[in-house]
Design an enzyme around this catalytic site. Structure first.
Site, PDB file in Angstrom:
ATOM      1  N   PHE A  91       0.865  -1.185   0.000  1.00  0.00           N
ATOM      2  CA  PHE A  91       0.000   0.000   0.000  1.00  0.00           C
ATOM      3  C   PHE A  91       0.906   1.242   0.000  1.00  0.00           C
ATOM      4  O   PHE A  91       1.802   1.354   0.833  1.00  0.00           O
ATOM      5  CB  PHE A  91      -0.925  -0.007   1.225  1.00  0.00           C
ATOM      6  CG  PHE A  91      -1.934   1.088   1.177  1.00  0.00           C
ATOM      7  CD1 PHE A  91      -3.071   0.975   0.395  1.00  0.00           C
ATOM      8  CD2 PHE A  91      -1.733   2.261   1.870  1.00  0.00           C
ATOM      9  CE1 PHE A  91      -3.995   2.008   0.315  1.00  0.00           C
ATOM     10  CE2 PHE A  91      -2.649   3.310   1.801  1.00  0.00           C
ATOM     11  CZ  PHE A  91      -3.785   3.173   1.014  1.00  0.00           C
ATOM     12  N   ASP A 125       0.852  -5.464   8.343  1.00  0.00           N
ATOM     13  CA  ASP A 125      -0.268  -4.541   8.170  1.00  0.00           C
ATOM     14  C   ASP A 125      -1.536  -5.391   8.036  1.00  0.00           C
ATOM     15  O   ASP A 125      -1.726  -6.096   7.040  1.00  0.00           O
ATOM     16  CB  ASP A 125      -0.050  -3.671   6.921  1.00  0.00           C
ATOM     17  CG  ASP A 125      -1.149  -2.625   6.752  1.00  0.00           C
ATOM     18  OD1 ASP A 125      -2.255  -2.823   7.295  1.00  0.00           O
ATOM     19  OD2 ASP A 125      -0.904  -1.620   6.054  1.00  0.00           O
ATOM     20  N   TYR A 160     -11.101   1.789  10.679  1.00  0.00           N
ATOM     21  CA  TYR A 160     -12.353   2.184  10.006  1.00  0.00           C
ATOM     22  C   TYR A 160     -12.848   1.181   8.984  1.00  0.00           C
ATOM     23  O   TYR A 160     -13.912   1.370   8.419  1.00  0.00           O
ATOM     24  CB  TYR A 160     -12.178   3.558   9.339  1.00  0.00           C
ATOM     25  CG  TYR A 160     -10.920   3.722   8.504  1.00  0.00           C
ATOM     26  CD1 TYR A 160     -10.817   3.171   7.243  1.00  0.00           C
ATOM     27  CD2 TYR A 160      -9.825   4.438   8.998  1.00  0.00           C
ATOM     28  CE1 TYR A 160      -9.669   3.325   6.477  1.00  0.00           C
ATOM     29  CE2 TYR A 160      -8.669   4.599   8.254  1.00  0.00           C
ATOM     30  CZ  TYR A 160      -8.599   4.044   6.996  1.00  0.00           C
ATOM     31  OH  TYR A 160      -7.457   4.189   6.254  1.00  0.00           O
ATOM     32  N   LYS A 161     -12.070   0.128   8.727  1.00  0.00           N
ATOM     33  CA  LYS A 161     -12.525  -0.846   7.722  1.00  0.00           C
ATOM     34  C   LYS A 161     -13.434  -1.885   8.398  1.00  0.00           C
ATOM     35  O   LYS A 161     -14.469  -1.518   8.937  1.00  0.00           O
ATOM     36  CB  LYS A 161     -11.317  -1.479   7.044  1.00  0.00           C
ATOM     37  CG  LYS A 161     -10.412  -0.481   6.302  1.00  0.00           C
ATOM     38  CD  LYS A 161      -9.347  -1.243   5.533  1.00  0.00           C
ATOM     39  CE  LYS A 161      -8.206  -0.386   5.026  1.00  0.00           C
ATOM     40  NZ  LYS A 161      -8.545   0.658   4.081  1.00  0.00           N
ATOM     41  N   ARG A 217     -13.240  -4.462  -6.316  1.00  0.00           N
ATOM     42  CA  ARG A 217     -13.137  -5.057  -4.976  1.00  0.00           C
ATOM     43  C   ARG A 217     -14.513  -5.151  -4.298  1.00  0.00           C
ATOM     44  O   ARG A 217     -15.250  -4.173  -4.238  1.00  0.00           O
ATOM     45  CB  ARG A 217     -12.191  -4.232  -4.104  1.00  0.00           C
ATOM     46  CG  ARG A 217     -10.804  -4.047  -4.706  1.00  0.00           C
ATOM     47  CD  ARG A 217      -9.860  -3.377  -3.737  1.00  0.00           C
ATOM     48  NE  ARG A 217     -10.360  -2.102  -3.260  1.00  0.00           N
ATOM     49  CZ  ARG A 217      -9.800  -1.399  -2.278  1.00  0.00           C
ATOM     50  NH1 ARG A 217      -8.737  -1.876  -1.665  1.00  0.00           N
ATOM     51  NH2 ARG A 217     -10.292  -0.230  -1.908  1.00  0.00           N
TER      52      ARG A 217
HETATM   53  C1  LIG Z   1      -3.280  -1.782   3.649  1.00  0.00           C
HETATM   54  C2  LIG Z   1      -3.404  -0.361   4.086  1.00  0.00           C
HETATM   55  N1  LIG Z   1      -2.448   0.168   4.861  1.00  0.00           N
HETATM   56  C3  LIG Z   1      -2.494   1.454   5.254  1.00  0.00           C
HETATM   57  C4  LIG Z   1      -3.547   2.260   4.894  1.00  0.00           C
HETATM   58  C5  LIG Z   1      -3.534   3.719   5.322  1.00  0.00           C
HETATM   59  O1  LIG Z   1      -4.232   3.890   6.493  1.00  0.00           O
HETATM   60  P1  LIG Z   1      -4.315   5.343   7.187  1.00  0.00           P
HETATM   61  O2  LIG Z   1      -5.068   6.215   6.258  1.00  0.00           O
HETATM   62  O3  LIG Z   1      -5.043   5.079   8.480  1.00  0.00           O
HETATM   63  O4  LIG Z   1      -2.939   5.829   7.423  1.00  0.00           O
HETATM   64  C6  LIG Z   1      -4.578   1.749   4.100  1.00  0.00           C
HETATM   65  C7  LIG Z   1      -5.716   2.600   3.708  1.00  0.00           C
HETATM   66  O5  LIG Z   1      -6.627   2.219   3.035  1.00  0.00           O
HETATM   67  C8  LIG Z   1      -4.495   0.402   3.672  1.00  0.00           C
HETATM   68  O6  LIG Z   1      -5.432  -0.137   2.895  1.00  0.00           O
END
Ligand SMILES: Cc1ncc(COP(=O)(O)O)c(C=O)c1O
Length: 415
Positions: free
Chosen positions: A131, A202, A227-228, A376
């Protein structure tokens, strides 16, 4: 034999996990009538109790008690209490997890923490297609000359990346945000341990969707979005996990007052807080944490194995429906077929993923797309039903067969 609507209704009624989870499912707001939500990989459903909790904290906490709330309410304890409520979902003990800041910020904190623990080693191994935010965070650390980066294109390259014996930490997506491919934590974490490197996972696309076993796998460090699937609310704080063997092992990169050994002593010099508390930084986001607490109350009563088995049933059904109903439409499954190798969402590869996603949303099926060609479907184990899967795939099939998704109004890019 193909699955029918009756089969899907039967699966909802017969699924043994469903009986256990039915009470939890009832605790969520169903959203707009007629809308089918497949966006738990982006923002999970809202607990019914969240609005009342927010009203109460705004009136009794903010408007009336004001500064007294810090003593009279649980605002300072929230990072720990929220972490304890979700710990079982990720195979951690209550004290291993704290909630606060964003996933990106926590990624930074834990990369720096791992570099301190593993010094003088200074190599961070990263997936090339991770990501982007996780990569940016690591690049900035390297830019400050605090680490060297080593990229792998595929997990099969990990042994070679570890071979020189200089790796401090390997930062992996437990589940890939595009394809939903889930890595085998039980096999990989010991490999990193043997090479003297820490593992940082992660869990954004696995926590609250499938059962995770951090402690059992001897995973060292983890972060993930609140939040997911965890349903903490829009912009909810993220979580951070540290295996207890490392909880007192180093100073944090950001030494804020909430991570000090005695916050309200206002000592001139920094002393790290006890264990994982040292990773707390500033004042907790009390309002966001109250919203998160609505879901945390529900999660406390959820058995992660029941959650996992229901998610398996749902996503296996979704894949079967895609193939039976839309198999000849140019869609290709890009997620693994085996649930143990899949995370929260199911991804399809389709050249027109972005306009198709827009068309689905316009027809009441809330999905998302990611460049270049991923469609998705984020399946929530508590609120998605097999019947909804059936309904959504009928709409998908109609859009594909009629070609209606190619209407120019669906060509505009969206988030
Ligand atoms: C796999 C993954 N890691 C990190 C993040 C970023 O998260 P944040 O916006 O809380 O920093 C996301 C956001 O969608 C994500 O999907």
């Amino acid at each position: 034999m193909s699955l029918s609507l009756a089969d899907c209704i039967h699966l909802d009624a017969a699924d043994p996990a469903h009986t256990d989870l039915a009470a939890a499912a009832e605790c969520f707001d169903p959203g707009t009538p007629g809308t089918l939500y497949f966006d738990a990989n982006s923002i999970g459903p809202m607990p019914r109790s969240a609005p009342q909790k927010m009203q109460s904290v705004l009136h009794a906490g903010w408007a009336q008690a004001r500064r007294r709330s810090w003593n009279e309410l649980d605002w300072l304890a929230q990072p720990r209490a929220l972490g304890a409520s979700i710990a079982h979902l990720i195979g951690a003990e209550a004290d291993d997890v704290r909630v606060g800041d964003s996933t990106s910020v926590n990624q930074y904190k834990l990369l720096r923490y791992a570099l301190s623990v593993a010094a003088p080693r200074r190599v961070i191994v990263l997936e090339r297609q991770v990501f982007p935010s996780n990569r940016y965070v690591a690049e900035c650390i390297a830019h400050d000359r605090l680490a060297d980066l080593r990229f792998i294109s595929d997990i099969s390259e990990l042994p070679a990346a570890l071979a020189p014996g200089d790796v401090a930490v390997v930062a992996l997506s437990h589940v890939d945000y595009r394809s939903s491919t889930r890595l085998d934590m039980a096999a990989l974490a010991p490999m990193m341990e043997q090479a003297g490197a820490l593992s940082l996972w992660d869990l954004s696309h696995s926590a609250g969707a499938v059962a995770v076993a951090l402690r059992a796998c001897k995973a060292d460090l983890a972060v993930g979005c609140g939040y997911k699937y965890l349903c903490g609310g829009p912009g909810a704080p993220a979580f951070v996990y540290v295996h207890p063997r490392w909880a007192d092992a180093a100073w944090p990169a950001i030494g804020g007052w909430m991570g000090h050994a005695d916050t309200f002593a206002f000592e001139p010099d920094y002393r790290p807080g006890q264990g994982l508390d040292r990773l707390l930084v500033g004042t907790p986001a009390a309002l966001a944490n109250v919203a998160f607490s609505a879901a945390a109350e529900i999660w406390r009563g959820v058995d992660p194995q029941a959650m996992d088995s229901r998610h398996r049933s749902l996503t296996n059904t979704l894949i079967a429906l895609f193939e039976e109903q839309c198999g000849d439409s140019g869609l290709r499954l890009s997620s693994p077929r085996d649930h143990a190798q899949r995370g929260g969402h199911v991804a399809l590869q389709f050249a027109g993923a972005a306009p198709l996603a827009q068309a689905l949303v316009a027809h009441g099926v809330v999905v998302s797309s990611r460049k270049p060609d991923a469609l998705r479907w984020g399946v929530h184990p508590l609120t998605t039903t097999h019947r909804q899967l059936w309904q959504a795939v009928q709409i998908l099939r109609d859009l594909l067969q009629s070609g209606a998704w190619q209407d120019p109004r669906f060509a505009q890019a969206s988030v």
